[in-house]
Design an enzyme around this catalytic site. Structure first.
Site, mmCIF file in Angstrom:
data_model
loop_
_atom_site.group_PDB
_atom_site.id
_atom_site.type_symbol
_atom_site.label_atom_id
_atom_site.label_comp_id
_atom_site.label_asym_id
_atom_site.label_seq_id
_atom_site.Cartn_x
_atom_site.Cartn_y
_atom_site.Cartn_z
ATOM 1 N N ASP A 10 0.842 -1.195 0.000
ATOM 2 C CA ASP A 10 0.000 0.000 0.000
ATOM 3 C C ASP A 10 0.881 1.251 0.000
ATOM 4 O O ASP A 10 1.585 1.512 0.976
ATOM 5 C CB ASP A 10 -0.892 -0.024 1.243
ATOM 6 C CG ASP A 10 -1.908 1.093 1.263
ATOM 7 O OD1 ASP A 10 -1.998 1.821 0.260
ATOM 8 O OD2 ASP A 10 -2.604 1.234 2.284
ATOM 9 N N HIS A 69 -1.047 -6.206 -4.907
ATOM 10 C CA HIS A 69 -1.173 -7.392 -4.062
ATOM 11 C C HIS A 69 -0.248 -8.466 -4.626
ATOM 12 O O HIS A 69 -0.184 -8.663 -5.838
ATOM 13 C CB HIS A 69 -2.605 -7.905 -4.028
ATOM 14 C CG HIS A 69 -3.557 -6.955 -3.373
ATOM 15 N ND1 HIS A 69 -4.909 -6.991 -3.603
ATOM 16 C CD2 HIS A 69 -3.354 -5.937 -2.511
ATOM 17 C CE1 HIS A 69 -5.503 -6.045 -2.899
ATOM 18 N NE2 HIS A 69 -4.571 -5.380 -2.230
ATOM 19 N N GLN A 82 -3.489 -9.345 6.263
ATOM 20 C CA GLN A 82 -4.633 -9.897 5.537
ATOM 21 C C GLN A 82 -4.587 -11.418 5.417
ATOM 22 O O GLN A 82 -5.509 -12.029 4.866
ATOM 23 C CB GLN A 82 -4.742 -9.240 4.158
ATOM 24 C CG GLN A 82 -5.109 -7.766 4.264
ATOM 25 C CD GLN A 82 -5.354 -7.115 2.928
ATOM 26 O OE1 GLN A 82 -5.933 -7.712 2.029
ATOM 27 N NE2 GLN A 82 -4.914 -5.870 2.797
ATOM 28 N N LYS A 120 -49.209 -28.497 -19.230
ATOM 29 C CA LYS A 120 -49.433 -28.320 -17.796
ATOM 30 C C LYS A 120 -50.881 -28.659 -17.488
ATOM 31 O O LYS A 120 -51.792 -27.995 -17.962
ATOM 32 C CB LYS A 120 -49.111 -26.892 -17.371
ATOM 33 C CG LYS A 120 -48.985 -26.729 -15.873
ATOM 34 C CD LYS A 120 -48.511 -25.353 -15.492
ATOM 35 C CE LYS A 120 -48.139 -25.297 -14.028
ATOM 36 N NZ LYS A 120 -49.158 -25.855 -13.132
#
Length: 794
Positions: A140, A179, A231, A503
């Site tokens: 970050d 990441h 995390q 039906k």
């Protein structure tokens, strides 16, 4: 003017999509419809990274320019087919959604769940939490720096991880930083992986104190990259690869190559750019998918070598292929007894769980469910798997030996297996036929061929603990159809292949044939055998083998058309004399359309087309009152025919669909020519004038998340006999409590409340936006349905 709601069927799941033209990203004008389009197109590469992981979401109901909120557990109004798993909280267990297909992604987008966050662990098939299968580092950037510096730190982390034998992959997060993921073998806990990540962050901070910080304090971050190791905590989540971000523009958490990270102009990617990359390059993150580490990845992830006696290889790679083709059948006393059939193939044991063991004759087909591939060492494994571990219970070898392969395809395997000289199998020619799904959890049919390739087989002995006598009906809850429209049903038929049934305007019934007499059960489970002696008091002619069939009981009028109002005279009767009298006056027919079981063999896993062949064979010599109606091959023609004959509508079915007991399926779509709705009766408005002293109208409701929701009243369609019957039925249910959660003061002013226990059926002209049924007309009581089963048809 907002776009009109659209009812769509996505991979067999019905969804109502609204506000598709709503702008979700103000800066680019990207709409909800475009968000849904992105998710459906990126799904093939996104879903493997979501598989088995509980999803928490950030929702922007009014677009990313407005407020958002964090959604953990699944909202109450979510479709029942959305997969979910509970996670314990201080306030109790909460269900979290799992994305097991495109329909779930589309539903999440429909409720404005833009960001999808997941942990680094998965649930197994039994709903138990596994150990983490990947490590994540969140790089970050603090104030004053950006992606270039994050990429530099990512390369330093990569060098350390590769020295440890790990292969990290980068993702530009779509928000600020990068990441970094690396696959794990599932042998370590979240706490252990968090501790490892923390030490790695501290090491990088010690080596590069001018650019890396490992502490949480924001005061330390300006000009540095915060390497967030936390995390990996089992309670935390990270934005999922390929998920959109809730920013001004539709950026994506996009997997990247290491070469790209060296680009000084590195930036975050938008959704259209990601789609183009996927089309050209495929999934750059494929090595992190469940099967990315080798064929035994799933097996290893479910087991810990220190806690189970099972063989747990160090590597998920397959063993070297041997010369022989070996098999083993293990008797597995887990939560319930089943048998595991394992065949050597490409260095692993391809495995199926067979609940009822190997069929001992060609007349019996047994369900087999594919499980994860097992290591070759499992050929001679026997022992006790401890409680709390995957597959806990005792396992022994039922038989083992070699097999000769005739065919091995993705959907069919045929082989001749020869067991031990003293084993129960003998020599058997067997076929495995896939009926639904793919990979793990796919359903197959295990069939013993009529002629064994190796000559007359030794007479098979029954596996210990398996009763080979024909079992009684295990589950009589019928499969149900989902409501649809002609256009949606037409498109489904084009996708599936044509299969249209009429039906019938009657009551659903499950027939249980023992070879001599027919028993009947309503969909509620009530025994209704005695109500229809013309079907049950004689030999119905369904053959010598026991079976379980599904169909509709109908009464025909003078024009030979089904009449629900006529059937009302039959479905309430209990006295023998009046049943026999009305049976002569209003005979019924049993219209069959499916078979669930034959001669003790479960037919439900078979495709509908095969079940139909079995049904026609069963009913080939049946009495005239038992009919197998024809199947049409065109939706529009069938609807036109149904309208001309005064029928209720049609049901469009997927010919490859299995029978799902007790489930409402999107593989059966009912299209009604007349708007009809099941309702729960919650009150009576007293009659006036000519109806003074009796029922004027009934107050109707449909159960919702908060209770019984008022949908209007019905005051027409009642004969004197019907009013008398309703009065007798409802008077004992009179109550002082208003069962509705939202009825208005005017409607409630003179209402006589009743306990909401009676279900009826009405037809109506239209439904208002708030759900009120206009111009409702009474059709009859539905004793075959419980109030909890009632739901809005559209």
């Amino acid at each position: 003017m907002p776009a009109a709601p659209q009812d769509v069927v996505v991979d067999g799941r019905r969804l109502r999509l609204t506000n598709l033209d709503k702008v979700m990203y103000p800066e680019t004008g990207t709409t909800k419809g475009e968000v849904i389009d992105y998710l459906t197109r990126v799904a093939p590469v996104m879903l493997p990274h979501l598989d088995g992981r509980p999803i928490t979401r950030i929702r922007w109901p009014d677009g990313t320019g407005e407020g958002s909120f964090f959604a953990k557990h699944l909202e109450a109004g979510a479709p029942s087919w959305v997969a979910r798993r509970p996670i314990e909280h201080s306030t109790g267990a909460k269900d979290y959604p799992l994305a097991d297909g495109i329909p779930t992604l589309v539903y999440l987008a429909q409720v404005a769940s833009i960001e999808l966050h997941v942990p680094q662990w998965r649930f197994d098939e039994e709903g138990r939490r596994q150990r983490p299968d990947r490590l994540v580092l969140d790089l970050d950037p603090g104030p004053g720096i950006g992606l270039t510096e994050c990429a530099e730190v990512a390369r330093w982390a990569k060098a350390i991880l590769e020295d440890l034998g790990m292969a990290p992959l980068p993702v530009t997060s779509g928000s600020k930083g990068i990441h970094l993921y690396a696959p794990l073998d599932g042998s370590r806990t979240s706490e252990e992986i968090s501790a490892f990540a923390k030490e790695l962050a501290r090491a990088l901070e010690a080596d590069h104190p001018d650019l890396v910080v490992s502490q949480m304090s924001k005061a330390l971050r300006p000009g540095k990259v915060f390497l967030d190791w936390s995390q990996n905590n089992g309670k935390k989540t990270t934005i999922a690869p390929y998920s959109l971000r809730g920013r001004d523009r539709p950026t994506v958490a996009a997997p990247r190559s290491w070469d790209e990270l060296a680009d000084p102009d590195l930036r975050h990617l938008l959704l259209d750019e990601v789609l183009s990359r996927v089309a050209e390059r495929g999934d750059l993150f494929a090595a992190l998918a469940p099967a990315g580490g080798g064929p035994l990845t799933s097996y290893i992830a479910k087991r810990s070598a220190e806690r189970t006696p099972e063989p747990v290889p160090d590597s998920p790679a397959a063993a070297r292929q041997g010369d022989a083709s070996r098999f083993v059948i293990q008797e597995h006393h887990a939560r319930r007894l089943h048998y595991d059939l394992r065949l050597e193939r490409d260095g692993v044991l391809v495995s199926w769980a067979v609940p009822r063991g190997i069929p001992d004759s060609p007349s019996k087909n047994h369900l087999a469910v594919m499980t994860e591939p097992h290591p070759m060492e499992y050929l001679d494994f026997a022992g006790d798997i401890p409680a709390g571990e995957y597959g806990a219970g005792s396992m022994s070898i039922w038989d083992a030996g070699t097999f000769t392969l005739e065919k091995w395809r993705d959907d069919e395997v045929i082989f001749t297996a020869t067991g031990r000289d003293d084993g129960p199998l003998g020599s058997a020619r067997l076929a495995l036929i896939r009926t639904s799904g793919s990979g793990e959890k796919s359903q197959w049919l295990l069939h013993r061929m009529k002629t064994d390739a190796a000559g007359p087989p030794a007479r098979p002995r029954s596996p210990r603990g398996v009763d080979r006598t024909a079992p009684g009906p295990r589950d009589l809850a019928p499969m149900l159809a989902s409501s649809s429209t002609p256009p949606l049903a037409r498109r489904a038929a084009e996708r599936w292949g044509p299969w249209v049934e009429f039906k019938w305007d009657g009551v659903r019934a499950i027939g249980i044939w023992d070879g001599a007499r027919l028993q009947l059960r309503a969909r509620s489970g009530t025994d209704i055998t005695g109500r229809y002696p013309e079907l049950t008091a004689i030999d119905a002619g369904l053959g010598t083998r026991p079976c379980v069939v599904d169909g509709e009981i109908v009464a025909l009028d003078e024009r030979n058309r089904p009449s629900f109002s006529l059937l009302q005279h039959r479905i309430h009767l209990t006295g023998r004399a009046e049943i026999e009298r009305e049976a002569r006056r209003i005979p019924v027919q049993f219209m069959l359309f499916d078979v669930l079981e034959i001669d003790g063999t479960d037919a439900a896993p078979l495709p509908l087309a095969q079940r139909r062949e079995l049904l026609e064979a069963v009913a080939g010599s049946a009495i005239d009152a038992i009919v197998v109606p024809p199947v049409a091959d065109d939706v529009d023609d069938a609807l036109a025919t149904a309208e001309r004959l005064g029928l209720e509508g049609v049901v469009v079915k997927d010919p490859s669909s299995t029978y799902r007991r007790g489930q409402r399926s999107e593989h059966w779509l009912k299209v009604k020519l007349t708007l009809m709705q099941d309702v729960v009766i919650g009150g009576i408005r007293p009659g006036k004038g000519g109806r003074s002293g009796t029922i004027g109208s009934l107050l109707m409701g449909i159960p919702g998340p908060d209770g019984l929701r008022y949908v209007g009243r019905v005051g027409s369609g009642f004969s004197d006999a019907t009013l008398a019957r309703l009065t007798a039925l409802l008077e004992p249910l009179r109550d002082d409590v208003n069962p509705f959660v939202d009825i208005g003061a005017v409607e409630a002013s003179d209402a006589l409340w009743v306990r909401p226990e009676v279900v009826g059926e009405v037809e109506y002209a239209e439904a208002t936006p708030n759900g009120t049924l206009r111009h409702a007309r009474w059709r009859g009581i539905r004793p075959d349905k419980a109030p909890a089963e009632v739901e809005a048809e559209a």
